[in-house]
Design an enzyme around this catalytic site. Structure first.
Site, short mmCIF file in Angstrom:
data_model
loop_
_atom_site.label_atom_id
_atom_site.label_comp_id
_atom_site.label_asym_id
_atom_site.label_seq_id
_atom_site.Cartn_x
_atom_site.Cartn_y
_atom_site.Cartn_z
N LYS A 36 0.81 -1.23 0.00
CA LYS A 36 0.00 0.00 0.00
C LYS A 36 0.84 1.27 0.00
O LYS A 36 0.47 2.25 -0.63
CB LYS A 36 -0.99 0.00 1.16
N ARG A 131 -8.06 0.45 16.25
CA ARG A 131 -8.38 0.80 14.87
C ARG A 131 -9.48 -0.18 14.46
O ARG A 131 -10.50 -0.23 15.13
CB ARG A 131 -7.12 0.77 13.97
C1 LIG Z 1 -0.60 -1.52 6.54
C2 LIG Z 1 -1.05 -2.77 7.14
C3 LIG Z 1 -0.13 -3.80 7.37
C4 LIG Z 1 1.34 -3.67 7.12
O1 LIG Z 1 1.98 -2.93 8.12
P1 LIG Z 1 3.56 -2.72 8.12
O2 LIG Z 1 3.84 -2.04 9.39
O3 LIG Z 1 3.88 -1.88 6.91
O4 LIG Z 1 4.19 -4.05 8.03
C5 LIG Z 1 -0.63 -4.98 7.90
N1 LIG Z 1 -1.94 -5.14 8.16
C6 LIG Z 1 -2.85 -4.18 7.95
C7 LIG Z 1 -4.28 -4.43 8.28
C8 LIG Z 1 -2.44 -2.95 7.43
O5 LIG Z 1 -3.35 -1.99 7.23
#
Ligand SMILES: *Cc1c(COP(=O)(O)O)cnc(C)c1O
Length: 364
Positions: A36, A131
């Protein structure tokens, strides 16, 4: 090359992915590579897949669509809880989505059924990071209703930590997640294939050998892309922290006083900045700004340079200690943290340049 641009070293990303999938693999944990922050860059997704991730996860359907259109051959997971208005696209584009709302699951069920599909979901539990996620007390009742929905297959239980509340994954909340999975299996007669417990914040727990064995899935972005775990932002062993480098160009280079001249009000962003009188300094204006980066998230590769500030289109750098080496037209290089990388990848003004070894290019 016309500036500003961001170089993306695909070999370093592949290497980082291999290091982390290797570690997780030792503990029976599969890794989804999270794209992302790169806006679903197809080259990066492919580098992650070469490095051993078993699927690609992104928070935005536009990004998944971009990667599919570019021919990235993978299973795609939608990370962000789907919007009710977008369920038809979720079923179309994502092989699996993370979910926490019954109305959304009902809509996904209807959309999947009408397309003759079965859509896989992982239910998210909120273990306290506040969240996304079903609150723990509501979990069993939620699952009892969700399993009735046709066209939906509940394949796992997940949680997300260290994103909003900064809650760290530890032995106790990980065991809690496992016990919820056991409870659901027992009460609802459901076999949960996946327990998707961590992101880049869980690597220390895994490396310490403390992750409960039942946990078998991780969603990892930052550690693959920037080589850091995310509890202390420590560089991870055997990974690169500089797969991404931002280049901007000196478009003005002049000696000026270090104190503004004249009566002072707010700056372009509504702040009243403070200045220290250091006499005349050599100031370089570069062609990136707050529209492309966040100021706190970049660091010059040349330690003689210091960042003074930025407006939407300019970065102001103190170049006094490097004055003999610089001229107008020179490119200066910066490393980026997660939020600066997010901004630079999202900015259409920053060109993206993938780097890859000649050997690798020939193989393709
Ligand atoms: C962005 C995200 C991740 C990845 O997180 P990192 O810290 O970049 O490894 C994993 N799970 C969800 C639900 C996310 O939104």
């Amino acid at each position: 090359m016309i500036t500003p641009y961001l170089t993306i070293d695909l070999d370093k990303i592949e290497h980082n992915a291999r290091t982390l999938t290797g570690l997780c693999g030792e503990y029976g944990i599969e890794v989804s590579g999270v794209t992302k922050v790169t806006c679903g860059n197809p080259d990066i997704a492919r580098a992650m897949l070469r490095g051993g991730v078993t699927s690609i996860a992104d928070s935005r359907l536009e990004n998944i669509r971009r990667m599919r259109a570019a021919g990235v051959d993978a299973n795609f997971m939608l990370l962000r809880i789907p919007a009710l208005s977008d369920v038809a696209n979720v079923v179309e584009l994502a092989d699996l989505s993370l979910n926490s709302e019954l109305p959304v699951l009902e809509a996904l069920s209807a959309a999947a059924t009408s397309k003759g599909k079965v859509h896989d979901v992982i239910l998210m539990v909120d273990l306290g990071d506040l969240r996304e996620g079903i609150w723990q007390d509501d979990l069993v009742m939620f699952v009892e209703q969700a399993i009735e929905l046709p066209g939906i297959r509940i394949v796992g239980l997940g949680t997300n930590l260290a994103c909003f509340g900064g809650v760290e994954p530890g032995v106790s909340n990980m065991n809690q997640l496992v016990s919820y999975a056991n409870e659901i299996q027992h009460h609802c007669g459901l076999v949960l294939e996946w327990i998707s417990a961590i992101n880049s914040s869980g690597l220390e727990l895994i490396a310490a050998g403390k992750m409960p064995p039942r946990i078998n899935h991780a969603r990892i972005g930052e550690a693959i892309l920037l080589g850091r775990e995310t509890i202390h932002r420590k560089p991870w062993p055997d990974t690169y922290q500089d797969a991404f480098v931002l280049y901007a160009e000196i478009i003005e280079l002049k000696n000026k006083p270090s104190l503004p001249v004249g009566d002072r009000g707010e700056d372009a962003f509504g702040h009243l900045p403070e200045f220290e009188d250091r006499g005349d300094r050599l100031r370089a204006l570069l062609n990136v700004g707050r529209e492309d980066i966040n100021l706190e998230g970049i660091a010059p590769l040349d330690p003689r340079l210091g960042i003074l500030g930025a407006s939407s289109g300019y970065l102001v750098v103190d170049a006094t200690d490097a004055q003999d080496a610089l001229k107008v037209g020179d490119e200066l290089a910066f490393t980026l943290n997660y939020s600066a990388l997010l901004a630079a990848m999202t900015s259409e003004y920053v060109k993206k340049k993938s780097l890859q070894s000649a050997a690798r290019k020939e193989e393709q």
